[in-house]
Design a protein around this motif. Sequence first.
Motif, PDB file in Angstrom:
ATOM      1  N   ALA A 184      -0.605   4.582  17.174  1.00 31.60           N
ATOM      2  CA  ALA A 184       0.386   4.878  16.513  1.00 31.60           C
ATOM      3  C   ALA A 184       0.034   5.825  15.241  1.00 31.60           C
ATOM      4  O   ALA A 184      -1.184   5.764  15.420  1.00 31.60           O
ATOM      5  N   ASP A 185       0.899   6.504  14.779  1.00 29.17           N
ATOM      6  CA  ASP A 185      -0.023   7.529  13.772  1.00 29.17           C
ATOM      7  C   ASP A 185      -0.561   6.604  12.827  1.00 29.17           C
ATOM      8  O   ASP A 185       0.340   5.853  11.470  1.00 29.17           O
ATOM      9  N   PRO A 186      -2.072   6.970  12.414  1.00 29.11           N
ATOM     10  CA  PRO A 186      -2.689   6.226  11.080  1.00 29.11           C
ATOM     11  C   PRO A 186      -2.394   6.370  10.092  1.00 29.11           C
ATOM     12  O   PRO A 186      -2.520   6.279   8.822  1.00 29.11           O
ATOM     13  N   VAL A 187      -2.087   7.398   9.447  1.00 33.77           N
ATOM     14  CA  VAL A 187      -1.454   7.932   8.272  1.00 33.77           C
ATOM     15  C   VAL A 187      -0.603   7.412   7.774  1.00 33.77           C
ATOM     16  O   VAL A 187      -0.490   6.957   5.990  1.00 33.77           O
ATOM     17  N   GLN A 188       0.569   7.416   8.400  1.00 29.39           N
ATOM     18  CA  GLN A 188       1.726   6.644   8.378  1.00 29.39           C
ATOM     19  C   GLN A 188       1.347   5.247   7.669  1.00 29.39           C
ATOM     20  O   GLN A 188       2.045   4.534   6.425  1.00 29.39           O
ATOM     21  N   ILE A 189       0.641   4.391   8.042  1.00 29.05           N
ATOM     22  CA  ILE A 189      -0.277   3.117   8.508  1.00 29.05           C
ATOM     23  C   ILE A 189      -0.474   2.973   7.505  1.00 29.05           C
ATOM     24  O   ILE A 189      -0.239   2.224   6.714  1.00 29.05           O
ATOM     25  N   ALA A 190      -2.264   4.420   7.352  1.00 34.46           N
ATOM     26  CA  ALA A 190      -2.449   4.002   5.801  1.00 34.46           C
ATOM     27  C   ALA A 190      -2.580   4.663   4.877  1.00 34.46           C
ATOM     28  O   ALA A 190      -1.843   3.530   3.995  1.00 34.46           O
ATOM     29  N   MET A 191      -0.261   4.916   4.907  1.00 35.19           N
ATOM     30  CA  MET A 191      -0.017   5.779   3.571  1.00 35.19           C
ATOM     31  C   MET A 191       1.354   3.934   2.800  1.00 35.19           C
ATOM     32  O   MET A 191       0.390   3.622   1.852  1.00 35.19           O
ATOM     33  N   ILE A 192       1.361   3.565   4.236  1.00 41.04           N
ATOM     34  CA  ILE A 192       2.501   2.266   3.632  1.00 41.04           C
ATOM     35  C   ILE A 192       1.563   0.859   3.551  1.00 41.04           C
ATOM     36  O   ILE A 192       1.964   0.271   2.010  1.00 41.04           O
ATOM     37  N   LYS A 193       0.211   0.577   4.115  1.00 38.74           N
ATOM     38  CA  LYS A 193      -1.031   0.153   3.272  1.00 38.74           C
ATOM     39  C   LYS A 193      -1.390  -0.174   1.921  1.00 38.74           C
ATOM     40  O   LYS A 193      -0.916  -0.701   1.185  1.00 38.74           O
ATOM     41  N   GLY A 194      -1.376   1.486   2.017  1.00 41.20           N
ATOM     42  CA  GLY A 194      -1.485   2.174   0.411  1.00 41.20           C
ATOM     43  C   GLY A 194      -0.858   1.374  -0.650  1.00 41.20           C
ATOM     44  O   GLY A 194      -1.069   1.436  -2.083  1.00 41.20           O
ATOM     45  N   LEU A 195       0.356   1.862  -0.515  1.00 32.50           N
ATOM     46  CA  LEU A 195       1.367   1.939  -1.148  1.00 32.50           C
ATOM     47  C   LEU A 195       2.071   0.672  -2.030  1.00 32.50           C
ATOM     48  O   LEU A 195       2.136  -0.132  -2.635  1.00 32.50           O
ATOM     49  N   VAL A 196       1.363  -0.372  -0.192  1.00 32.56           N
ATOM     50  CA  VAL A 196       2.316  -1.724  -1.040  1.00 32.56           C
ATOM     51  C   VAL A 196       1.471  -2.429  -1.624  1.00 32.56           C
ATOM     52  O   VAL A 196       1.695  -3.357  -2.586  1.00 32.56           O
ATOM     53  N   ALA A 197      -0.498  -2.174  -0.591  1.00 35.70           N
ATOM     54  CA  ALA A 197      -1.172  -2.710  -1.575  1.00 35.70           C
ATOM     55  C   ALA A 197      -1.459  -2.476  -3.789  1.00 35.70           C
ATOM     56  O   ALA A 197      -1.627  -3.422  -4.172  1.00 35.70           O
ATOM     57  N   GLY A 198      -1.419  -1.476  -3.261  1.00 41.28           N
ATOM     58  CA  GLY A 198      -1.939  -1.247  -4.852  1.00 41.28           C
ATOM     59  C   GLY A 198      -0.624  -1.197  -5.505  1.00 41.28           C
ATOM     60  O   GLY A 198      -0.344  -1.395  -6.304  1.00 41.28           O
ATOM     61  N   CYS A 199       0.686  -1.352  -5.320  1.00 39.08           N
ATOM     62  CA  CYS A 199       2.113  -1.589  -6.042  1.00 39.08           C
ATOM     63  C   CYS A 199       1.906  -2.971  -6.044  1.00 39.08           C
ATOM     64  O   CYS A 199       2.120  -3.807  -7.330  1.00 39.08           O
ATOM     65  N   THR A 200       1.553  -4.001  -5.987  1.00 44.01           N
ATOM     66  CA  THR A 200       1.085  -5.312  -5.246  1.00 44.01           C
ATOM     67  C   THR A 200       0.625  -5.979  -6.023  1.00 44.01           C
ATOM     68  O   THR A 200       0.370  -6.845  -7.517  1.00 44.01           O
ATOM     69  N   ASN A 201      -0.754  -5.019  -6.522  1.00 44.55           N
ATOM     70  CA  ASN A 201      -2.022  -5.358  -6.953  1.00 44.55           C
ATOM     71  C   ASN A 201      -1.976  -5.360  -8.638  1.00 44.55           C
ATOM     72  O   ASN A 201      -2.658  -5.501  -9.831  1.00 44.55           O
ATOM     73  N   LEU A 202      -1.676  -4.291  -8.545  1.00 44.87           N
ATOM     74  CA  LEU A 202      -1.118  -3.433  -9.856  1.00 44.87           C
ATOM     75  C   LEU A 202      -0.550  -3.958 -10.743  1.00 44.87           C
ATOM     76  O   LEU A 202      -0.308  -4.285 -12.220  1.00 44.87           O
ATOM     77  N   THR A 203       1.067  -4.922 -10.114  1.00 53.23           N
ATOM     78  CA  THR A 203       1.574  -5.973 -10.774  1.00 53.23           C
ATOM     79  C   THR A 203       1.284  -6.819 -11.248  1.00 53.23           C
ATOM     80  O   THR A 203       1.325  -7.353 -12.486  1.00 53.23           O
ATOM     81  N   LEU A 204       0.244  -7.743  -9.957  1.00 52.87           N
ATOM     82  CA  LEU A 204      -0.534  -9.512 -10.784  1.00 52.87           C
ATOM     83  C   LEU A 204      -1.131  -8.058 -11.231  1.00 52.87           C
ATOM     84  O   LEU A 204      -1.642  -9.361 -12.796  1.00 52.87           O
ATOM     85  N   ALA A 205      -2.143  -7.059 -11.689  1.00 54.62           N
ATOM     86  CA  ALA A 205      -3.821  -7.217 -12.640  1.00 54.62           C
ATOM     87  C   ALA A 205      -2.430  -6.796 -13.644  1.00 54.62           C
ATOM     88  O   ALA A 205      -2.794  -8.127 -14.587  1.00 54.62           O
TER      89      ALA A 205
END
Length: 353
Positions: A184-205
Amino acid sequence: MAHSHSHLWPGVPLALGSALLFGLSAPLSKLLVGAIDPWLLAGILYLGAGLGLAVLARARVALGLPNEEAPLSRRDRPWLAAVVLFGGVLGPLFLMLGLSLTTAASASLLLNLEGLATMAIAWLVFRENVDRRLLLGAAAILAGAMLLSWNGAGLSLDAGGLFVAAACLCWGIDNNLTRKLSSADPVQIAMIKGLVAGCTNLTLALAFGAAWPPATLVGAGAVVGFLGIGLSLVMFMLGLRHLGAARTGAYFSLAPFIGALVSVLMFRETVTPGLVSAGLLMAFGLWLHLTERHEHEHSHDALAHDHAHVHDEHHRHSHDGPVTEPHSHWHRHEPLRHKHPHYPDLHHSHSHG
């Protein structure tokens, strides 16, 4: 139809490019980690990766550029959820917990377990092809990475060390599960992973008391994340598509040496015997992998899937009208038997006796 290019292309350059970008992110992050809470920095890096790729995807649409990649399908969603959970949430969380409970020296050594976990899972669970040459090359690369992070302080297998090892296991699982999405589209997958992981880690920190840094530092961290995590992950996924998880993981294990070499240039650090020895070990391992030639007569079973492709000996289907290449669409492979050099890519997951 004969192959028009080396079997090393484009998988090997993509995997090495991924390692280069990720390796560059280490010394660049070192400039920021003294001024930003480590957990918060992880969130900023991932969020920068996701936002940067989102801008890239939007620009591609605005400019009318064609996207030959296959979009994510409904059947991809469980794999994507698992990739985000293991690679974007649990991995960074366990690493932060480990860093708070163990020494930096032990953590540096244990982080090399990610490459070992990736290769072990690929070989033992997903049954990717491996021979002595590949094992020796992977061992040399990993030995060089271990030597690079060794500072004589020893290895501490305390609770913190176990958390770091757990993080590496999560990333090893992540790397192998990501292969399930590599068509599948690697840009789409990496974008979703970055946004979800970034928001999660940012919120927890922030929830655990991390202080928000100045805007200039946040911007710098986001740029480093876009290059060292976002684009690196896109190239890693494309490498998985052509090489499989074990070989891509082995090439990616060169990242610590790249980071150390850049650190020597950036911070005028001393070129130590350990750095030279690690470089020689990794160069030997890289040579073994680059000179691999896996070729035998093999059979392709009937297969139907969707991914970016050109019409070659593995793609002989017809179209009703003219098409541009590469392109993506749902297509069927008829059974085929032939012989040529290959890796365990999307079309070569056959077993070996």
